[in-house]
Design a protein around this motif. Sequence first.
Motif, short mmCIF file in Angstrom:
data_model
loop_
_atom_site.label_atom_id
_atom_site.label_comp_id
_atom_site.label_asym_id
_atom_site.label_seq_id
_atom_site.Cartn_x
_atom_site.Cartn_y
_atom_site.Cartn_z
N HIS A 292 -37.11 -70.04 -45.26
CA HIS A 292 -37.94 -69.79 -44.08
C HIS A 292 -38.63 -71.08 -43.65
O HIS A 292 -38.66 -71.43 -42.45
CB HIS A 292 -38.97 -68.70 -44.41
CG HIS A 292 -39.76 -68.23 -43.24
ND1 HIS A 292 -40.75 -68.97 -42.65
CD2 HIS A 292 -39.70 -67.06 -42.54
CE1 HIS A 292 -41.28 -68.30 -41.65
NE2 HIS A 292 -40.66 -67.12 -41.56
N PHE B 158 -32.51 -68.28 -38.54
CA PHE B 158 -33.23 -67.05 -38.87
C PHE B 158 -32.32 -65.82 -38.78
O PHE B 158 -32.55 -64.83 -39.47
CB PHE B 158 -34.46 -66.89 -37.97
CG PHE B 158 -35.61 -67.74 -38.41
CD1 PHE B 158 -36.37 -67.37 -39.51
CD2 PHE B 158 -35.93 -68.92 -37.77
CE1 PHE B 158 -37.43 -68.15 -39.94
CE2 PHE B 158 -36.98 -69.72 -38.19
CZ PHE B 158 -37.73 -69.33 -39.29
N LEU C 257 -30.92 -65.69 -42.07
CA LEU C 257 -31.93 -65.33 -43.07
C LEU C 257 -32.15 -63.82 -43.15
O LEU C 257 -32.67 -63.31 -44.15
CB LEU C 257 -33.26 -66.04 -42.75
CG LEU C 257 -34.33 -66.08 -43.84
CD1 LEU C 257 -33.79 -66.72 -45.10
CD2 LEU C 257 -35.56 -66.81 -43.35
N LEU C 258 -31.73 -63.11 -42.09
CA LEU C 258 -31.88 -61.64 -42.12
C LEU C 258 -31.11 -61.03 -43.28
O LEU C 258 -31.54 -60.03 -43.87
CB LEU C 258 -31.39 -61.04 -40.80
CG LEU C 258 -32.39 -61.01 -39.64
CD1 LEU C 258 -31.73 -60.48 -38.40
CD2 LEU C 258 -33.60 -60.18 -40.00
N ALA D 21 -33.10 -61.30 -46.33
CA ALA D 21 -34.27 -60.42 -46.24
C ALA D 21 -33.96 -59.00 -46.71
O ALA D 21 -34.87 -58.25 -47.06
CB ALA D 21 -34.81 -60.39 -44.81
N ARG E 92 -38.11 -58.74 -43.92
CA ARG E 92 -37.30 -58.50 -42.72
C ARG E 92 -38.16 -58.53 -41.46
O ARG E 92 -37.81 -59.23 -40.49
CB ARG E 92 -36.55 -57.17 -42.85
CG ARG E 92 -35.69 -56.87 -41.63
CD ARG E 92 -34.88 -55.60 -41.83
NE ARG E 92 -34.17 -55.24 -40.60
CZ ARG E 92 -33.04 -55.81 -40.22
NH1 ARG E 92 -32.47 -56.75 -40.95
NH2 ARG E 92 -32.46 -55.43 -39.09
N VAL F 214 -38.86 -62.13 -40.47
CA VAL F 214 -37.78 -62.82 -39.75
C VAL F 214 -37.70 -62.32 -38.31
O VAL F 214 -37.52 -63.11 -37.37
CB VAL F 214 -36.43 -62.60 -40.48
CG1 VAL F 214 -35.30 -63.24 -39.70
CG2 VAL F 214 -36.49 -63.18 -41.89
N LYS G 79 -40.33 -63.97 -36.37
CA LYS G 79 -39.97 -65.35 -36.03
C LYS G 79 -38.98 -65.38 -34.88
O LYS G 79 -39.06 -66.23 -33.98
CB LYS G 79 -39.38 -66.03 -37.26
CG LYS G 79 -39.26 -67.54 -37.13
CD LYS G 79 -40.63 -68.20 -37.13
CE LYS G 79 -40.51 -69.71 -37.10
NZ LYS G 79 -41.83 -70.35 -37.10
#
Length: 764
Positions: free
Chosen positions: A208, A225, A228-229, A232, A255, A258, A261
Amino acid sequence: MKIRQFIGSLLLMLLIYSTGQARTYTEDEGKAAWARLQRQPLTEATFRETCDLIQDMGQTNLPLAYEWLAHYVPKVQKTGNRRWTHILLINWGKAKESLNHFDEAEPLFRQARQNARPIPKLYCDALTYTVQLYYSWDKPDSLTHYLALGERTARAINDSETLALLLDFRGASRSRTGHAEAMCADFNESIRLARGLPTKYALFMARHSRASYCLTNPQQQVMAFDSLLELANDSSLARNPRFYERTTVYFRSPRPTVLFKLAQLNLLLTDYENAGKFADMVYDALVRPNPKAPNVPYFNAEMATIRVYQGKVKEARAFLDSCRRQFGVTESQIPYSGYFLAAGLLAEHDGQLAKAVDYYKQSLTKGAASGSFSRIPLELFYVRALLRTGDYAKARQMLLGLTTAATSNQYSAIGLYYYQSLADLNKAQGDYAHYGQALGTYYAIRDSLTNLNQYRAVQQILAQVRIRDKEEQINRLNTENAARERQLQRERRFYGVIITLALLAIVLLALYVRNRQVRARQREALQQSQLEQLEKQRQIDLMHSVMQAEENERLTIADQLHNEVNPLLAVVLLNVSSALETVDNNTPTGPKLRKAQDVLASVTSTVRGISHRLTPQLIEQQGFRRAVEELAESINLSEKVKIQTIVVGFKDALPIPFLSDLYRIVQELVHNVIRHAQATEATIEVIEHDQHVAILVEDNGVGIPADTVGDGQGLQTIRAKVALRHGQMDVQRKVEGGTLVVIDNIELPKHVVGETKRAESKIS
């Protein structure tokens, strides 16, 4: 500004609690539960229940939760349990910090460090939260000190998770000093350390941070991002731990973080539609399940800002009104800059420019909008309102301070609004040359963002088409797999039945064989038992025959002595007595005849005694009791041994052979006392019970010698007679001297026992 917004969003996520484990209390229910728990002793169970109560009450009544913590912490500290104290102090401190009450959080983390110092792992947790405090508070000296201390402590105990978290904070702090290369190196090292950990908290934070700080292009950040889910959704991040389950830095809601963001980035790219969608997903995940959580008014202010961007003014007003009511103070006392930003946007929309200027000005005095969806500097909104009210000098002064931010974020909403305001300012002041330049830059940025958003929209459509195609393919494969699975299930059931039947047949066969073996062993055991019984019965019959022969021999000898020898001796004694009557006392033959008379009388008495001993006729004449008593009296006449007799029972008629056996046993035991014991006193007890007879003979003699091995001939004979009657015999040397012989369970003849029971039945 950027770093504060990031950490603010992180802290926002930290304070929102999970609905899966939390319970909602009314104030009265919470106070009742608190009073009940305070009356109970402090155990692990009651401590956890109290932590849950404090945590759940904090969702709806944070001041009451703080009040309970202030009361509970000293109580727990008195127990000396450092782990319990650590849990309470850390969670109390991070709750204060998450609301930017840094001065109140600082002493709590100081206490946590002092409490945890003897326990390295807990000390690392306390140091990590201390680093986060001074990072959020923007105190670089304290931050540097505790970063170094935390790293030393974590390396000493090989705590990779704490070290990864500290490197993450150190990298974030470098972004404030412009050391971009060192910053990204810290994040990469943090990711390397965190990859092998069982939980993904540290890895999530490091990725992150790298996406937030090392990537300057918003489009690249969106892609980072998006990827990145997936992380998460990891199982170690999918739940929200309770107070006592984790005391190191972590995301409560990865979650939604993200998604939060992504909402920020889409606002920065002026893609208000997607920004609103992501914001709605965050709101649905965090706020709707917890409508009374402490940070809900802050979030409602952010949703009001999003709705203004989307042009949904009515919804924006509703969110802002809800925010104002939830803060419960006058508007000027609301402690959040995001509220005044949303209020200024609405006032500007309504044409209330003076009011908008006042709202924007207040937003600048409330600190950074930590946790805000909008990453646009608040000063840009203030500048726009100043331009519309004609305060150009103030507007130019404010724009000068934003030049760096606009240059570094040119192709974003920051650059777009900056150059739009700069163009409006130059036009208003008649500087058309610079106006044209600024306007050209503004259009270039707008077109770039428009094209980018259009491209992203097309890509989203294509992605949806690909997703739909993949879904159809997946559905088709699922259908085929389901058919194959059904076929496999049928085959498994068929083969399962076959295997089950085979196993059942094997089991039945094994049981049959085992049953035959068991029965064979039972037959062998029964035959062996029968053989042993026959052998035992043969031994008994043989012994009985021997004893019966002995008894018959005694009777024959006794009869001869009594009926043949004794009469002859009586005749001789009578003749001698007659001769003495005719002989003068002075003649020489007189004394000789008298001596012969005495000898004959003595022999007659001895023969009579031998006859009686061989067959105690007294048993038939006067009973068993009298026979035993006469035996004792005859011995007592010698005045060498005094024998006392106790005979109980023997009132009913018993077979003479049985009584003779008892008498022989007593007689033999008494003779042993006379011959071997050197005793002066002895006791004979013969007691008849319902179904058996017990005999006890005790003397005060020298006792059985310690080196004696085995029984003598007399005791062996007695044991044989006792065994014949299924009795037990025990010969003991008494501690105080003497011998004790106990014979028990000599069975009464069976027909006698039966007659006794029938007699008792008739009486009853």
